[in-house]
Scaffold this active site. Structure first.
Site: not given
Length: 790
Positions: A387, A389
């Site tokens: 991922d 963020t």
């Protein structure tokens, strides 16, 4: 704003005689399944199909009937982890079964010592594995904790608060700042509504909501772009709204994640052609034998166990054949002894103890191992999916670029970010042209007035907690601007004092108050001394950010110049439309204005596009000197005109300082790094280039949107030369499909993430790695490894 305006109709918290009009027969018998297409249906049509009213909601009787028909608004699944199932799973692997057989034979021939040793090994291995597995199977409990306990609904024209589990499709829900949304809803009215959807999409910036209906061709729009929907378990950060419930329980987006985690939600675009019976039967047999599931080491051990078992049987047959099948007690004992000799009883214990030692060593490196087999899986990883963020990036917005507009092309500044994006003392601000680091107190007036706009047209708060850690409240964009101003010695508390500033010592947070250390001083001033220091600016009027106009402004009295000044910031077009002047030379003559021309506007647009191409969120800033001394009762029309355009700020979520080195290390080891993010394509590409996941000249196939990837069938994905390195606007199911695609190619993949949206992929991947500090409990519970220091 129909719900929020009182026009003599609906009276909240009062009974109305609307019994006959509230009950509407739904035109769509499957009204509970409209969630996936609700964003493309108008409010009026949706109310008709769901048999509800967009102003008065459902009747109480209809709500009770639907609750019985549709079930409670709660996540399904077992209330707890089945210890028996976990124990049987531990005892059911091939090597343990062979040891059970050896134990039975040892006890059968009354070899108590051999039997005792084998029994102890079985107990040791099963106990250690059981504890690890039992602790890891608690993801659903964490998901349930995200839900809201209560909700405000309108039924029969009356506002009431009910348990969130009693919400049904068709209910009319009211939400306001601070609320946790109780179900997936289609907005029917709103006022300046913003919702944090980070747990679903990974975006760190709250989403500005809208009532606008999308076109039917936008049915497959990513969930983060469906602006007229609010999702269960997301948090309202600003404004208020009302919406019709379109999905509850396991049909919500959170419910779909729960299905994916529990394995009840098949992945999209699976092959529609069923496999032949013999292939399916053979696959089931291999799965039951443990020869096509588990880690590579587990599969090898299972093969070894069956091979040893076959060898033991062969030895028994050989012993019997040597005795010419004249079998008596001595022959049986000899055959059993020969069979036991081939069984490596201590192998399981050695493996278990080795993994346990590895777990202890990993803990010293700030890694919590939740499943022992993850250690073996780590050694075989070929691809890393991550991922963005909060994993590759800090998960906090920070000012990256600051551009001071001028006729000569302007002056650009770059801001560096420390490991803690909220620390104003970490990372400096430098001039882009000559790389000179700016020092607080030495800024020229043109830059100072631009930074003052960032600081004073701002309601974010920043403070240190009792553990001496920086914390913030407010919109992430405003927090980033405030930290930037503090780096240059122009934080809010150096410029103004709020009316309730004296409450700082009691720990009270007030609007606009910022508790900070003056980074240019070595000691802090206490409240009594600070309150005696005259401040240059006094806040007179504040107009909050408008989602419709995309701007906000504040009016301050300047004690130095004895005049009122309006400071304004917002979206580029919103500020440019109000600007009739600009500063031709802010570095040399910041007081001289010049008319705003088309050429200047074009230059500003070009610079804004340049910043946006770097993945930055662009904020424009302006100001205006007000001719009147008394601004009490001033209207928006009187303020929002004849502004002076001043500057642009480029804000982004910066990569972690160690991310680039980690990506380079992976590449050096021959491991491919993929970034799966809910962010927009431009931002995703910019971050991926900055950490060298992709090169600036990477082909288009290396970067895709989730919509493009999800449209491909499994066969089309499998014929791609390589899996994409970056996928933007990812939904949870997109990340799951990526893991499936890697498995079909024979890749051994790991998944790293911190959000609820990452949890299905974390659960599915051979190695799931969660962030320990900022990661959600759901992600941690779905993972195999947890990084305690990010």
């Amino acid at each position: 704003m129909r719900i929020f305006q009182n026009k003599g109709g609906l009276k909240l918290k009062s009974r109305t005689s609307t019994g006959a009009s509230v009950f509407v027969i739904p035109t769509n018998p499957n009204y509970g399944s409209l969630g996936p297409t609700a964003h493309t249906i108008s409010v009026g049509q949706l109310a008709e199909e769901m048999g509800t009213s967009s102003t008065e909601g459902l009747s109480r009787h209809e709500a009770a009937r639907r609750l019985e028909a549709c079930g409670a608004n709660a996540l399904e699944g077992d209330e707890g982890v089945s210890a028996i199932k976990v124990l049987l799973k531990q005892c059911g692997n091939a090597l343990t079964l062979v040891l059970f057989a050896a134990l039975a034979l040892s006890l059968g021939v009354e070899d108590w010592i051999e039997g005792g040793v084998i029994g102890a090994i079985i107990v040791l291995n099963t106990t250690v594995g059981f504890i690890q597995e039992y602790r890891a199977e608690k993801t659903m409990d964490s998901l349930r904790e995200l839900s809201s306990p209560a909700a405000c609904v309108i039924r029969h024209g009356e506002s009431m608060t009910i348990p969130a589990k009693d919400i049904v499709p068709g209910d009319l829900i009211m939400i306001k700042a601070g609320d946790v949304v109780s179900a997936d809803i289609r907005l029917v009215s709103l006022s300046n509504l913003e919702v944090s959807e980070q747990l679903l999409t990974g975006e760190s910036v709250p989403v500005v909501k809208s009532e606008q209906t999308f076109n039917s061709e936008d049915q497959d729009l990513p969930i983060g772009d469906r602006l007229n929907l609010c999702y269960s378990s997301t948090i309202v950060t600003k404004g208020r709204g009302a919406g019709i419930v379109v999905s509850t329980g396991m049909n919500t987006q959170i419910g779909l994640i729960a299905k994916a985690i529990s394995g009840k939600n098949p992945s999209q675009n699976q092959d529609a052609t069923p496999q032949p019976f013999f292939k399916r039967a053979w696959a089931n047999i291999l799965g039951w034998l443990g020869l096509n599931t588990g880690t590579p080491l587990q599969i090898k051990l299972n093969k070894l166990a069956y091979l040893l078992f076959a060898g033991a049987i062969l030895l028994v047959i050989i012993v019997f054949s040597v005795a010419r099948f004249h079998i008596d007690e001595s022959v049986i004992l000899y055959a059993i002894a020969a069979a036991l000799s081939i069984i490596p009883e201590s192998l399981v214990a050695v493996l278990t103890l080795t993994m346990a030692v590895g777990t202890k060593r990993m803990a010293k490196e700030h890694v919590i191992v939740r499943k022992l087999d993850a250690l073996e899986n780590l050694g075989g990883v070929t691809d890393v999916c991550s991922d963005k963020t909060g994993t590759l990036t800090l998960g906090k917005m920070s000012v990256r670029k600051f551009w001071l507009a001028a006729d000569n092309g302007g002056v650009e500044y770059s801001a560096d970010t420390a490991h803690d994006a909220l620390d104003p003392g970490g990372g400096g601000v430098r001039t882009e042209s000559d790389n000179v680091v700016l020092t607080p107190g030495t800024l020229h007036e043109g830059l100072s007035q631009a930074v003052r706009i960032a600081s004073l047209c701002n309601v974010a708060t920043i403070q240190k907690n009792t553990q001496d850690e920086w914390q913030s409240t407010g919109d992430p964009t405003e927090v980033a601007l405030q930290v930037f101003a503090m780096k240059l010695g122009l934080g809010r508390t150096t410029l103004t004092r709020d009316s309730m500033d004296q409450n700082t010592s009691q720990g009270m947070q007030t609007r606009g108050q910022i508790i900070e250390k003056d980074i240019s001083e070595k000691t802090d001033l206490d409240d009594e001394k600070r309150s005696s220091i005259p401040m240059r600016f006094e806040l007179k009027v504040e107009c909050p950010f408008s989602s419709e106009l995309k701007r906000m402004w504040t009016i301050y009295w300047d004690n130095e110049k004895k005049q009122n000044i309006c400071l304004i910031k917002g979206a580029l077009e919103s500020i440019l439309d109000l600007s009739t002047f600009h500063l031709p030379s802010p570095t040399d003559d910041p007081s001289t204005l010049a008319p705003m021309t088309a050429a200047v506007k074009d230059a500003v647009h070009i610079k804004a596009e340049e910043l946006a191409s770097q993945g930055l969120r662009v904020i424009a800033m302006g100001q205006r000197t007000l001719p009147m001394n008394n601004v009490a009762g001033i209207t928006r029309e009187e303020v929002e005109k004849e502004c002076t355009f001043v500057a642009l700020a480029g804000i982004f979520d910066p990569p972690r300082p160690e991310t680039l080195g980690a990506v380079r290390a992976f590449k050096g080891a021959g491991i491919v790094v993929h970034m799966l993010t809910g962010d927009h394509l431009t931002t995703a590409r910019a971050i991926a280039e900055s950490v060298e996941i992709i090169t600036p000249g990477a082909p288009n196939s290396a970067v895709m949107t989730a919509a493009e990837f999800d449209k491909l069938t499994d066969e089309e994905v499998d014929v791609l030369p390589e899996l994409p390195l970056v996928i933007a606007r990812c939904a949870p199911e997109t990340k799951v499909r990526m893991i499936h695609a890697g498995k079909r190619r024979g890749k051994h993949m790991s998944m790293s993430g911190d959000g609820v949206n990452d949890s299905p992929a974390l659960k599915l991947a051979p190695v799931g790695i969660a962030m320990g500090l900022a990661g959600s409990d759901v992600a941690k519970d779905a993972s195999d490894l947890v990084l305690t220091d990010e």
